[in-house]
Design a protein around this motif. Structure first.
Motif, PDB file in Angstrom:
ATOM      1  N   GLU A 352       0.817  -1.215   0.000  1.00 40.40           N
ATOM      2  CA  GLU A 352       0.000   0.000   0.000  1.00 40.40           C
ATOM      3  C   GLU A 352       0.854   1.271   0.000  1.00 40.40           C
ATOM      4  O   GLU A 352       0.493   2.269  -0.627  1.00 40.40           O
ATOM      5  CB  GLU A 352      -0.933  -0.004   1.210  1.00 40.40           C
ATOM      6  CG  GLU A 352      -2.006  -1.098   1.138  1.00 40.40           C
ATOM      7  CD  GLU A 352      -3.012  -0.972   2.266  1.00 40.40           C
ATOM      8  OE1 GLU A 352      -2.851  -0.054   3.101  1.00 40.40           O
ATOM      9  OE2 GLU A 352      -3.957  -1.772   2.316  1.00 40.40           O
ATOM     10  N   TYR A 368       0.718  -4.952  11.378  1.00 38.43           N
ATOM     11  CA  TYR A 368      -0.589  -5.172  10.747  1.00 38.43           C
ATOM     12  C   TYR A 368      -1.558  -5.795  11.748  1.00 38.43           C
ATOM     13  O   TYR A 368      -1.203  -6.737  12.471  1.00 38.43           O
ATOM     14  CB  TYR A 368      -0.440  -6.106   9.545  1.00 38.43           C
ATOM     15  CG  TYR A 368       0.530  -5.625   8.492  1.00 38.43           C
ATOM     16  CD1 TYR A 368       0.217  -4.525   7.699  1.00 38.43           C
ATOM     17  CD2 TYR A 368       1.749  -6.270   8.293  1.00 38.43           C
ATOM     18  CE1 TYR A 368       1.108  -4.074   6.722  1.00 38.43           C
ATOM     19  CE2 TYR A 368       2.638  -5.833   7.320  1.00 38.43           C
ATOM     20  CZ  TYR A 368       2.320  -4.731   6.546  1.00 38.43           C
ATOM     21  OH  TYR A 368       3.205  -4.285   5.592  1.00 38.43           O
ATOM     22  N   LYS A 369      -2.783  -5.271  11.792  1.00 37.71           N
ATOM     23  CA  LYS A 369      -3.790  -5.829  12.689  1.00 37.71           C
ATOM     24  C   LYS A 369      -4.138  -7.266  12.306  1.00 37.71           C
ATOM     25  O   LYS A 369      -4.357  -8.117  13.156  1.00 37.71           O
ATOM     26  CB  LYS A 369      -5.043  -4.953  12.681  1.00 37.71           C
ATOM     27  CG  LYS A 369      -4.842  -3.600  13.349  1.00 37.71           C
ATOM     28  CD  LYS A 369      -6.155  -2.816  13.380  1.00 37.71           C
ATOM     29  CE  LYS A 369      -5.971  -1.486  14.090  1.00 37.71           C
ATOM     30  NZ  LYS A 369      -7.222  -0.700  14.124  1.00 37.71           N
ATOM     31  N   ASP A 370      -4.250  -7.522  11.011  1.00 34.82           N
ATOM     32  CA  ASP A 370      -4.556  -8.862  10.515  1.00 34.82           C
ATOM     33  C   ASP A 370      -3.486  -9.234   9.495  1.00 34.82           C
ATOM     34  O   ASP A 370      -3.525  -8.819   8.333  1.00 34.82           O
ATOM     35  CB  ASP A 370      -5.947  -8.893   9.878  1.00 34.82           C
ATOM     36  CG  ASP A 370      -6.410 -10.308   9.584  1.00 34.82           C
ATOM     37  OD1 ASP A 370      -5.537 -11.209   9.446  1.00 34.82           O
ATOM     38  OD2 ASP A 370      -7.637 -10.528   9.481  1.00 34.82           O
ATOM     39  N   LYS A 372      -2.808 -12.000   7.997  1.00 36.10           N
ATOM     40  CA  LYS A 372      -3.244 -12.829   6.877  1.00 36.10           C
ATOM     41  C   LYS A 372      -3.871 -11.993   5.757  1.00 36.10           C
ATOM     42  O   LYS A 372      -3.759 -12.333   4.578  1.00 36.10           O
ATOM     43  CB  LYS A 372      -4.239 -13.881   7.363  1.00 36.10           C
ATOM     44  CG  LYS A 372      -3.608 -14.931   8.270  1.00 36.10           C
ATOM     45  CD  LYS A 372      -4.637 -15.980   8.687  1.00 36.10           C
ATOM     46  CE  LYS A 372      -3.992 -17.048   9.578  1.00 36.10           C
ATOM     47  NZ  LYS A 372      -4.988 -18.081   9.974  1.00 36.10           N
ATOM     48  N   LYS A 373      -4.524 -10.907   6.136  1.00 33.75           N
ATOM     49  CA  LYS A 373      -5.169 -10.062   5.133  1.00 33.75           C
ATOM     50  C   LYS A 373      -4.296  -8.900   4.677  1.00 33.75           C
ATOM     51  O   LYS A 373      -4.645  -8.200   3.728  1.00 33.75           O
ATOM     52  CB  LYS A 373      -6.490  -9.513   5.690  1.00 33.75           C
ATOM     53  CG  LYS A 373      -7.538 -10.590   5.970  1.00 33.75           C
ATOM     54  CD  LYS A 373      -8.822  -9.957   6.495  1.00 33.75           C
ATOM     55  CE  LYS A 373      -9.886 -11.027   6.768  1.00 33.75           C
ATOM     56  NZ  LYS A 373     -11.137 -10.433   7.262  1.00 33.75           N
ATOM     57  N   ALA A 374      -3.183  -8.688   5.356  1.00 33.36           N
ATOM     58  CA  ALA A 374      -2.314  -7.549   5.028  1.00 33.36           C
ATOM     59  C   ALA A 374      -1.637  -7.759   3.678  1.00 33.36           C
ATOM     60  O   ALA A 374      -1.320  -8.888   3.280  1.00 33.36           O
ATOM     61  CB  ALA A 374      -1.272  -7.367   6.118  1.00 33.36           C
ATOM     62  N   LYS A 375      -1.402  -6.658   2.988  1.00 35.03           N
ATOM     63  CA  LYS A 375      -0.777  -6.710   1.661  1.00 35.03           C
ATOM     64  C   LYS A 375       0.694  -6.330   1.778  1.00 35.03           C
ATOM     65  O   LYS A 375       1.061  -5.161   1.846  1.00 35.03           O
ATOM     66  CB  LYS A 375      -1.497  -5.754   0.712  1.00 35.03           C
ATOM     67  CG  LYS A 375      -2.960  -6.125   0.476  1.00 35.03           C
ATOM     68  CD  LYS A 375      -3.647  -5.126  -0.453  1.00 35.03           C
ATOM     69  CE  LYS A 375      -5.106  -5.497  -0.668  1.00 35.03           C
ATOM     70  NZ  LYS A 375      -5.797  -4.534  -1.571  1.00 35.03           N
TER      71      LYS A 375
END
Length: 422
Positions: A352, A368-370, A372-375
């Protein structure tokens, strides 16, 4: 409160009973029996008997039966003064309780609080404490300085325990031929008083105090320093402690403060005062250091803020080392970053922002909070030893002239863990 009083009375009874038994077993004298009989007949007059040191004293005591006077004179004559004191001490505590057991209320139950009230009433009627002090005038003084409590709070078991010990020490001194002035004291200085006024007036800091006016603020503080004085007096009297509340002292009195400064000056003149340095808890609102007692009054479980800071590398400003801290105010003096020499770190590209970061793979959750979903993309895995010695840009330039040749580098130490930080 009742359980504490009962425990104290039990200990006093036990000690007196053991003393009587030892005296009786060792000395085996008819006078022991006679003395015991006298104090059994007149248990409440023990408060007077205990204050007589010689025959002249006992003859001056008001309202004491002739049998008691004669017993004291005979005890002094035969050298049995210690036995007589033990007998009267036993009678003063144990006998009233034993007698009270037989004084049952309807339903067959004993009201110990009511019986305590009767004893206290009797002591007030004969003004027992002040009479005992007056009769001891002229004796060798026994100095007693009562460490005063804050009276902006109610007494607790700590006060009661310390008060009982003080009462025992001063009674012993009195009964061994000393004049013991016992004045109650009140600590009216310090944050407990100010804290109450701050809550009352909504004061948040020094600026609010100055806006109100120091004279008015002090007046408010003075107005509450004795808010629980009556409760203290009632509790201490119920405990059976003898101390003068009518002629008390307060630390706010000018005479007291002047005496404190006089004593400190004497210590200073003798070279007994030194200046030292130590880490102390500090109140930013009050602009003063705090005592341990004060510092622990407002402990709370809170969520500490934490930040992740990027430190760009000098040789590649597009790449930043990430550091996690819960004390961001220390970043001003930051001079180094530390890695564990046995760990493996990762270089990632954030999709990002396009930024490149170096951190532990296990600590991606701090960024990152998540996860697995972080880019993001892991670009490279780096051994810790390959990071050691890398230089980075300082966040602030306050110390650059002095430390530019030695600071703002990566160092290694095994104290770094992989379950916190980055």
């Amino acid at each position: 409160m009742t359980s504490v009083v009962a425990a104290v009375l039990f200990l006093r009874i036990l000690g007196a009973a053991v003393g009587i038994a030892l005296f009786n077993a060792v000395l085996q004298n008819n006078l022991v029996t006679k003395l015991a009989a006298v104090v059994l007949q007149h248990p409440l007059y023990a408060v007077y008997i205990l204050n007589s040191v010689d025959n002249s004293d006992i003859m001056r005591l008001p309202r004491v039966p002739q049998s008691v006077r004669s017993a004291v004179i005979e005890a002094n004559a035969q050298g049995f003064r210690s036995i007589f004191i033990a007998c009267t001490a036993f009678a003063a505590v144990a006998i009233p309780l034993l007698v009270f057991v037989g004084r049952r209320q309807p339903g067959g139950r004993v009201s110990f609080p009511n019986e305590e009230a009767k004893v206290l009433s009797f002591w007030r009627e004969i003004d027992a404490f002040k009479t005992s002090v007056k009769l001891s005038e002229g004796r060798k003084p026994f100095s007693f300085y009562d460490g005063p409590p804050f009276c902006t709070g109610l007494p607790h078991y700590g006060h009661l325990l310390a008060g009982t010990i003080k009462d025992i020490v001063t009674r012993f001194a009195h009964n061994t031929g000393h004049y013991v002035e016992r004045r109650a004291g009140w600590d009216t200085h310090g944050l407990p008083v100010e804290h109450e006024i701050d809550k009352k007036l909504g004061i948040k800091g020094k600026a609010d105090v100055m806006a109100l006016g120091i004279d008015k603020y002090n007046a408010e503080c003075r107005s509450i320093v004795m808010m629980y004085a009556e409760e203290w007096r009632e509790t201490v009297e119920r405990l059976g402690r003898w101390i003068d509340f009518d002629n008390d002292y307060k630390t706010l009195n000018t005479s007291f403060m002047e005496s404190e400064w006089w004593a400190f000056k004497r210590l200073f003149d003798k070279g007994l005062v030194y200046k030292g340095l130590r880490v102390m808890p500090y109140s930013t609102a009050l602009c003063t250091t705090l005592a341990n007692f004060e510092a622990t009054q407002n402990f709370k479980d809170v969520s500490d803020p934490s930040v992740v800071v990027a430190f760009p590398l000098k040789n590649d400003p597009k790449v930043s080392l990430l550091a996690w801290t819960t004390t961001p105010w220390t970043l001003v003096s930051n001079c180094a970053l530390c890695v564990n020499p046995t760990f493996e770190y990762v270089k990632i590209l954030d999709a990002e922002t396009g930024h490149i970061y170096i951190l532990l793979e296990s600590r991606l959750g701090e960024l990152y909070k998540d996860v697995k979903k972080a880019k993001f993309e892991i670009v490279e895995k780096i051994k810790a030893q390959d990071l050691v010695g890398l230089e980075y840009e300082p966040l602030f330039d306050f110390y650059v002239p002095e430390l530019k040749e030695s600071a703002w580098r990566v160092v290694a130490d095994p104290y770094v863990l992989d379950d916190s930080g980055t």
